[in-house]
Design an enzyme around this catalytic site. Structure first.
Site, PDB file in Angstrom:
ATOM      1  N   ASP A   7       0.862  -1.180   0.000  1.00  0.00           N
ATOM      2  CA  ASP A   7       0.000   0.000   0.000  1.00  0.00           C
ATOM      3  C   ASP A   7       0.896   1.226   0.000  1.00  0.00           C
ATOM      4  OD1 ASP A   7      -2.035   1.882   0.343  1.00  0.00           O
ATOM      5  OD2 ASP A   7      -1.971   1.675   2.529  1.00  0.00           O
ATOM      6  N   ASP A 109      -6.285   3.607  -2.764  1.00  0.00           N
ATOM      7  CA  ASP A 109      -6.357   3.280  -1.341  1.00  0.00           C
ATOM      8  C   ASP A 109      -7.783   3.396  -0.818  1.00  0.00           C
ATOM      9  OD1 ASP A 109      -6.110   6.010  -1.898  1.00  0.00           O
ATOM     10  OD2 ASP A 109      -5.324   6.474   0.090  1.00  0.00           O
ATOM     11  N   ARG A 110      -8.537   4.372  -1.325  1.00  0.00           N
ATOM     12  CA  ARG A 110      -9.913   4.565  -0.871  1.00  0.00           C
ATOM     13  C   ARG A 110     -10.819   3.436  -1.368  1.00  0.00           C
ATOM     14  NH1 ARG A 110     -11.330  10.780  -1.967  1.00  0.00           N
ATOM     15  NH2 ARG A 110     -12.782  10.436  -0.230  1.00  0.00           N
ATOM     16  N   ASP A 130      -9.715   7.733   7.297  1.00  0.00           N
ATOM     17  CA  ASP A 130      -8.309   7.365   7.126  1.00  0.00           C
ATOM     18  C   ASP A 130      -7.459   8.575   7.472  1.00  0.00           C
ATOM     19  OD1 ASP A 130      -5.800   6.466   6.294  1.00  0.00           O
ATOM     20  OD2 ASP A 130      -6.633   5.314   4.634  1.00  0.00           O
TER      21      ASP A 130
END
Length: 256
Positions: A7, A109-110, A130
């Protein structure tokens, strides 16, 4: 099967190793855009030797930094060409319908976080908070669809800007001060950052819950700075520090 998850964010990269559904190791390293594919491989090899995941058979990658993504693609071509590779990008099966004006604008990432809460909290609407370089709020409905969100400056960015633009201010450690009414400059900055961002989180989440109808909404916090404000938030219902890695595992399984 041993799965390697990467990530890649603006400042840090989280590396995770799964043995089946079990996370056997996770690490956080700097996302240096000067690091070459071969240097990444040396770093990853050293990290993976610390756990008992076995040989890597699959790789899942989420990357929001174009300069690093180029080297990541070279890494996968040179060192993981015999693995099943899942890169979260347009065309990848994530299982998440994106109800946005332009779905391509939503960060990888979302989307991965949305995939994770869609499984972990199936049947419930969710708000993912986040707390990283930016503070992002992502809304997933009860059907697991990504319906939108909000983006704010992150706590570290705000702290750095304050230190850079304030003549008598300086960088401080991000910890909870003794109280909201500070007695010195260091604690005054900490109070503004910790309690201020907790108020930001609660304020936006409260509005989102209201927009969702307020029925059994899960509010899930993640990100490297979540611990800083989590204890001061009243709206957060769960803390999932490995949420993005879990989401990458889910995406990898859907593309196996």
């Amino acid at each position: 099967m041993s799965l390697l998850c990467l990530d890649v964010r603006n400042n840090h990269t989280v590396v995770g190793a799964f043995d089946g559904d079990r996370l056997v190791g996770s690490w956080r390293v700097a996302s240096l855009d000067t690091r070459t594919a071969d240097e990444w491989q040396l770093l990853l090899r050293g990290l993976l030797e610390q756990c008992d995941a076995g040989p890597v058979e699959a790789v899942a990658l989420s990357c929001t930094v174009p300069a690093v993504l180029h080297e990541m693609r070279l890494l996968l071509e040179r060192h993981y060409d015999d693995c099943v590779v899942s890169i979260v990008e347009p065309g990848t099966r994530t299982g998440v319908a994106i109800l946005m004006d332009n779905p391509r604008e939503v960060g990888a990432d979302r989307i991965v976080n949305a995939a994770a809460v869609g499984v972990l909290y199936a049947g419930r609407p969710c708000v993912v908070v986040d707390v990283g370089t930016a503070t992002t709020f992502d809304v997933v409905d009860a059907q697991g669809r990504y319906v939108g969100g909000a983006i704010s400056a992150g706590i570290e960015i705000s702290l750095e800007a304050l230190a850079r633009r304030g003549a008598q201010l300086r960088s401080v450690e991000l910890v909870r001060p003794r109280g909201v009414i500070a007695k010195n400059t260091v604690e005054a900055i900490q109070s503004g950052m910790v309690f201020g961002f907790a108020g930001l989180v609660d304020g936006i989440v409260t509005r989102m819950i209201r927009a969702l109808g307020g029925d059994d909404v899960a509010v899930v916090a993640t990100g490297r700075n979540a611990d800083v404000v989590l204890g001061e938030c009243t709206t957060v219902t769960a803390h999932e520090p490995d949420l993005t890695l879990i989401g990458l595992r889910i995406v990898a399984s859907r593309n196996a």
